[in-house]
Design a protein around this motif. Sequence first.
Motif, mmCIF file in Angstrom:
data_model
loop_
_atom_site.group_PDB
_atom_site.id
_atom_site.type_symbol
_atom_site.label_atom_id
_atom_site.label_comp_id
_atom_site.label_asym_id
_atom_site.label_seq_id
_atom_site.Cartn_x
_atom_site.Cartn_y
_atom_site.Cartn_z
ATOM 1 N N PRO A 63 0.845 -1.197 0.000
ATOM 2 C CA PRO A 63 0.000 0.000 0.000
ATOM 3 C C PRO A 63 0.883 1.251 0.000
ATOM 4 N N ASP A 64 0.563 2.176 -0.868
ATOM 5 C CA ASP A 64 1.399 3.357 -1.066
ATOM 6 C C ASP A 64 0.499 4.505 -1.497
ATOM 7 N N HIS A 65 -0.182 5.099 -0.525
ATOM 8 C CA HIS A 65 -1.092 6.209 -0.780
ATOM 9 C C HIS A 65 -0.344 7.333 -1.492
ATOM 10 N N GLY A 66 -0.811 7.730 -2.643
ATOM 11 C CA GLY A 66 -0.173 8.796 -3.406
ATOM 12 C C GLY A 66 0.908 8.330 -4.362
ATOM 13 N N LYS A 67 1.165 7.022 -4.393
ATOM 14 C CA LYS A 67 2.183 6.465 -5.283
ATOM 15 C C LYS A 67 3.525 7.182 -5.111
ATOM 16 N N LEU A 68 3.922 7.378 -3.854
ATOM 17 C CA LEU A 68 5.163 8.092 -3.550
ATOM 18 C C LEU A 68 6.385 7.185 -3.506
ATOM 19 N N ALA A 69 6.175 5.873 -3.348
ATOM 20 C CA ALA A 69 7.280 4.935 -3.110
ATOM 21 C C ALA A 69 8.192 5.507 -2.026
ATOM 22 N N PRO A 70 7.648 5.652 -0.784
ATOM 23 C CA PRO A 70 8.411 6.296 0.284
ATOM 24 C C PRO A 70 9.407 5.364 0.973
ATOM 25 N N TRP A 71 10.111 4.579 0.191
ATOM 26 C CA TRP A 71 11.105 3.649 0.690
ATOM 27 C C TRP A 71 12.043 3.320 -0.455
ATOM 28 N N ARG A 72 13.196 2.817 -0.080
ATOM 29 C CA ARG A 72 14.160 2.330 -1.068
ATOM 30 C C ARG A 72 14.964 1.220 -0.416
ATOM 31 N N PHE A 73 15.700 0.487 -1.228
ATOM 32 C CA PHE A 73 16.432 -0.685 -0.750
ATOM 33 C C PHE A 73 17.930 -0.508 -1.024
ATOM 34 N N ILE A 74 18.744 -0.912 -0.061
ATOM 35 C CA ILE A 74 20.195 -0.932 -0.241
ATOM 36 C C ILE A 74 20.639 -2.384 -0.033
ATOM 37 N N VAL A 75 21.178 -2.998 -1.074
ATOM 38 C CA VAL A 75 21.636 -4.383 -1.015
ATOM 39 C C VAL A 75 23.081 -4.388 -0.517
ATOM 40 N N ILE A 76 23.311 -5.158 0.540
ATOM 41 C CA ILE A 76 24.643 -5.252 1.146
ATOM 42 C C ILE A 76 25.062 -6.718 1.051
ATOM 43 N N GLU A 77 26.027 -6.992 0.186
ATOM 44 C CA GLU A 77 26.420 -8.380 -0.053
ATOM 45 C C GLU A 77 27.920 -8.489 -0.200
ATOM 46 N N GLY A 78 28.412 -9.705 -0.155
ATOM 47 C CA GLY A 78 29.841 -9.951 -0.346
ATOM 48 C C GLY A 78 30.703 -9.161 0.618
ATOM 49 N N ASP A 79 31.803 -8.632 0.095
ATOM 50 C CA ASP A 79 32.749 -7.881 0.920
ATOM 51 C C ASP A 79 32.165 -6.583 1.460
ATOM 52 N N ALA A 80 31.113 -6.074 0.841
ATOM 53 C CA ALA A 80 30.477 -4.845 1.336
ATOM 54 C C ALA A 80 29.969 -5.045 2.764
ATOM 55 N N ARG A 81 29.556 -6.263 3.106
ATOM 56 C CA ARG A 81 29.101 -6.550 4.481
ATOM 57 C C ARG A 81 30.242 -6.340 5.470
ATOM 58 N N LEU A 82 31.447 -6.751 5.074
ATOM 59 C CA LEU A 82 32.615 -6.616 5.940
ATOM 60 C C LEU A 82 33.072 -5.166 6.046
ATOM 61 N N LYS A 83 33.042 -4.440 4.935
ATOM 62 C CA LYS A 83 33.452 -3.035 4.959
ATOM 63 C C LYS A 83 32.500 -2.205 5.814
ATOM 64 N N LEU A 84 31.213 -2.467 5.688
ATOM 65 C CA LEU A 84 30.250 -1.749 6.518
ATOM 66 C C LEU A 84 30.385 -2.188 7.975
ATOM 67 N N GLY A 85 30.755 -3.438 8.182
ATOM 68 C CA GLY A 85 31.032 -3.920 9.528
ATOM 69 C C GLY A 85 32.205 -3.193 10.162
ATOM 70 N N ASP A 86 33.216 -2.865 9.366
ATOM 71 C CA ASP A 86 34.336 -2.076 9.876
ATOM 72 C C ASP A 86 33.848 -0.711 10.359
ATOM 73 N N ALA A 87 32.938 -0.109 9.612
ATOM 74 C CA ALA A 87 32.381 1.190 10.010
ATOM 75 C C ALA A 87 31.583 1.062 11.306
ATOM 76 N N ILE A 88 30.822 -0.017 11.439
ATOM 77 C CA ILE A 88 30.053 -0.246 12.666
ATOM 78 C C ILE A 88 31.008 -0.374 13.850
ATOM 79 N N ALA A 89 32.063 -1.153 13.688
ATOM 80 C CA ALA A 89 33.033 -1.339 14.773
ATOM 81 C C ALA A 89 33.711 -0.015 15.132
ATOM 82 N N GLU A 90 34.058 0.771 14.134
ATOM 83 C CA GLU A 90 34.712 2.063 14.375
ATOM 84 C C GLU A 90 33.801 2.990 15.196
ATOM 85 N N ILE A 91 32.546 3.064 14.818
ATOM 86 C CA ILE A 91 31.589 3.907 15.543
ATOM 87 C C ILE A 91 31.385 3.369 16.956
#
Length: 188
Positions: free
Chosen positions: A40-68
């Motif tokens: 359901p999307d009142h107004g056809k705004l598509a008020p969401w988006r998706f970011i796919v995190i796979e492969g080595d990107a999971r590890l790189k983002l994990g480094d950022a999580i650990a740093e924070i």
Amino acid sequence: MTDTLTLLKTRRSVPPIAMTGPAPTPAELDAILSVAARVPDHGKLAPWRFIVIEGDARLKLGDAIAEIFVQDNPDAGPDRIEVERKRLALAPLVVAVVSTAAPHVKIPMWEQEMSAGAACMNFVIAANALGFATSWLTGWMAYDRRFLDRLGLAGHERLAGLIHVGRGKPPEDRVRPVLADIVTRWSA
């Protein structure tokens, strides 16, 4: 009972630590994302988006999580830091669902935010229907602006969930609410 009802009645979250591969193929992921976008999307705004995190990107983002995490917890031990670093590497695929809700002349923000939640649930149901295990999580980083900036969210965007996807056996079912405790009937 239809297969859909059976799935909805039996679906369980699988902890990412209990997940294995393989991840969905590109075609399977496209099918899951297509279903996730049919909410359901009142107004056809598509008020969401998706970011796919796979492969080595999971590890790189994990480094950022650990740093924070270390910035906020300078006394944390190496084992605890490693838990944070591996947060997104446990499942073979993680998809961030981003709420892009913004003020609109006709569509309340709340409706837009609920649409993002519905996109999360459709994603989970579609992935489970294809035989995958899922876990829809947030965690502290979903509310940390430094992490959201690293993930590429704009200032007004919010993280509706990090959906971990893999293979795995669901745990035993948990106690569910008793309908008599949560259902009322309005009458005049």
